[in-house]
Design a protein around this motif. Structure first.
Motif, PDB file in Angstrom:
ATOM      1  N   MET A   1      -3.266   3.018  -7.566  1.00 47.82           N
ATOM      2  CA  MET A   1      -3.033   1.640  -7.149  1.00 47.82           C
ATOM      3  C   MET A   1      -2.390   0.795  -8.247  1.00 47.82           C
ATOM      4  SD  MET A   1      -6.732   1.219  -5.262  1.00 47.82           S
ATOM      5  CE  MET A   1      -6.611  -0.556  -5.190  1.00 47.82           C
ATOM      6  N   ASN A   2      -2.248   1.360  -9.437  1.00 49.53           N
ATOM      7  CA  ASN A   2      -1.785   0.567 -10.581  1.00 49.53           C
ATOM      8  C   ASN A   2      -0.385  -0.006 -10.401  1.00 49.53           C
ATOM      9  OD1 ASN A   2      -4.200   1.087 -11.857  1.00 49.53           O
ATOM     10  ND2 ASN A   2      -3.388   2.647 -13.232  1.00 49.53           N
ATOM     11  N   LYS A   3       0.461   0.688  -9.640  1.00 44.04           N
ATOM     12  CA  LYS A   3       1.837   0.231  -9.435  1.00 44.04           C
ATOM     13  C   LYS A   3       2.028  -0.445  -8.076  1.00 44.04           C
ATOM     14  CE  LYS A   3       3.795   3.812 -12.423  1.00 44.04           C
ATOM     15  NZ  LYS A   3       4.737   4.979 -12.511  1.00 44.04           N
ATOM     16  N   MET A   4       0.901  -0.801  -7.448  1.00 43.86           N
ATOM     17  CA  MET A   4       0.945  -1.433  -6.136  1.00 43.86           C
ATOM     18  C   MET A   4       0.528  -2.892  -6.226  1.00 43.86           C
ATOM     19  SD  MET A   4      -0.823   1.528  -3.759  1.00 43.86           S
ATOM     20  CE  MET A   4      -0.061   3.149  -3.568  1.00 43.86           C
ATOM     21  N   HIS A   5       0.961  -3.683  -5.247  1.00 44.02           N
ATOM     22  CA  HIS A   5       0.473  -5.049  -5.087  1.00 44.02           C
ATOM     23  C   HIS A   5      -0.737  -4.970  -4.153  1.00 44.02           C
ATOM     24  CE1 HIS A   5       4.032  -7.060  -6.908  1.00 44.02           C
ATOM     25  NE2 HIS A   5       4.602  -5.922  -6.539  1.00 44.02           N
ATOM     26  N   ASN A   6      -1.925  -5.060  -4.716  1.00 42.48           N
ATOM     27  CA  ASN A   6      -3.148  -4.849  -3.951  1.00 42.48           C
ATOM     28  C   ASN A   6      -3.627  -6.165  -3.332  1.00 42.48           C
ATOM     29  OD1 ASN A   6      -3.689  -1.939  -4.617  1.00 42.48           O
ATOM     30  ND2 ASN A   6      -3.536  -2.781  -6.683  1.00 42.48           N
ATOM     31  N   VAL A   7      -3.905  -6.101  -2.033  1.00 49.38           N
ATOM     32  CA  VAL A   7      -4.271  -7.288  -1.266  1.00 49.38           C
ATOM     33  C   VAL A   7      -5.560  -6.992  -0.504  1.00 49.38           C
ATOM     34  CG1 VAL A   7      -3.551  -8.927   0.498  1.00 49.38           C
ATOM     35  CG2 VAL A   7      -1.827  -7.844  -0.968  1.00 49.38           C
ATOM     36  N   PHE A   8      -6.593  -7.787  -0.720  1.00 47.45           N
ATOM     37  CA  PHE A   8      -7.863  -7.618  -0.008  1.00 47.45           C
ATOM     38  C   PHE A   8      -7.884  -8.548   1.197  1.00 47.45           C
ATOM     39  CE2 PHE A   8      -8.706  -5.981  -4.168  1.00 47.45           C
ATOM     40  CZ  PHE A   8      -9.633  -4.959  -3.985  1.00 47.45           C
TER      41      PHE A   8
END
Length: 237
Positions: free
Chosen positions: A94-101
């Motif tokens: 997930m480090n290179k992703m734009h993480n959205v909760f």
């Protein structure tokens, strides 16, 4: 290449969000790529379990490799994911992703989920893990976003504009509407879970109020509401 990784709980307008991003001219969407892994490595009995296991990759390393390959197809890749599906995995991917909760007031989740599955352990809602994962990403200086479904439904267009701005992508008005019915991006499990969203034609204004919770699920509600409130503090307003 921009990868938007939506981390949601069940019955949380996550499919509607996936449909919204599928309307964009620059975006590929993928529906719950770790669902097979989750079903294979848990004792959870979901509708169509064997059919799902036979239809998709269950090795998380291969799934991750396939996701990054898919990200090369269009400028934006949108992954609809469930928090519970990735619990136990090494989250370095997930480090290179734009993480959205994506969160929702738990009484709505419980009321909807209990129509399909009778027994609902807390891990099925996934809020405790969502909060832990959010805190882990903050420590890594990942700066994940938090979106509340009730806020989105209260003003869909303004919410999508703010979400797109936070993600560094241009808002497209096409995200607000789609044709009713099943869609090509649906997972094979859509026939069990997506009936309501298949009747919809877009994100429509709706004011949500907490629902009454059946007594059998009240302890689950009390657990979930505390995690939800912590995440809500960080939600885009």
């Amino acid at each position: 290449m921009k990868i938007i990784h939506l981390i949601s709980g069940p019955r949380n307008i996550s499919t509607a969000m996936m449909y919204a991003f599928a309307q964009r001219s620059d975006t590929t969407v993928i529906d719950e790529p770790f669902y097979g892994y989750y079903l294979k490595h848990s004792d959870i009995d979901h509708p169509g379990k064997e059919e799902i296991l036979n239809s998709m990759e269950t090795d998380p390393e291969i799934v991750i490799k396939n996701l990054y390959s898919a990200a090369k197809k269009t400028p934006v890749l949108f992954i609809k994911d469930m928090a519970k599906h990735i619990q136990g995995l090494n989250t370095d991917f997930m480090n290179k992703m734009h993480n959205v909760f994506l969160i929702r007031e738990p009484s709505h989740i419980i009321a909807s989920f209990s129509k399909v599955v009778d027994h609902i352990p807390e891990k099925e809602i996934g809020y405790s893990y969502s909060l832990r994962l959010y805190e882990q990403l903050i420590k890594k200086e990942q700066n994940p976003l938090v979106i509340d479904s009730g806020i989105v439904l209260g003003d869909p267009e303004s919410s999508l504009i703010k979400i797109c701005d936070a993600l560094g992508i241009e808002y497209q008005s096409s995200m607000l509407t789609w044709q009713p019915g099943p869609r090509q991006e649906d997972g094979i499990w859509a026939k069990y879970w997506y009936n309501n969203v298949h009747k919809s034609a877009g994100l429509k204004h709706k004011m949500e109020k907490p629902k009454d919770v059946d007594e059998k699920y009240y302890s689950l509600y009390l657990q979930s509401i505390e995690y939800y409130k912590e995440l809500l503090k960080h939600a885009i307003k």
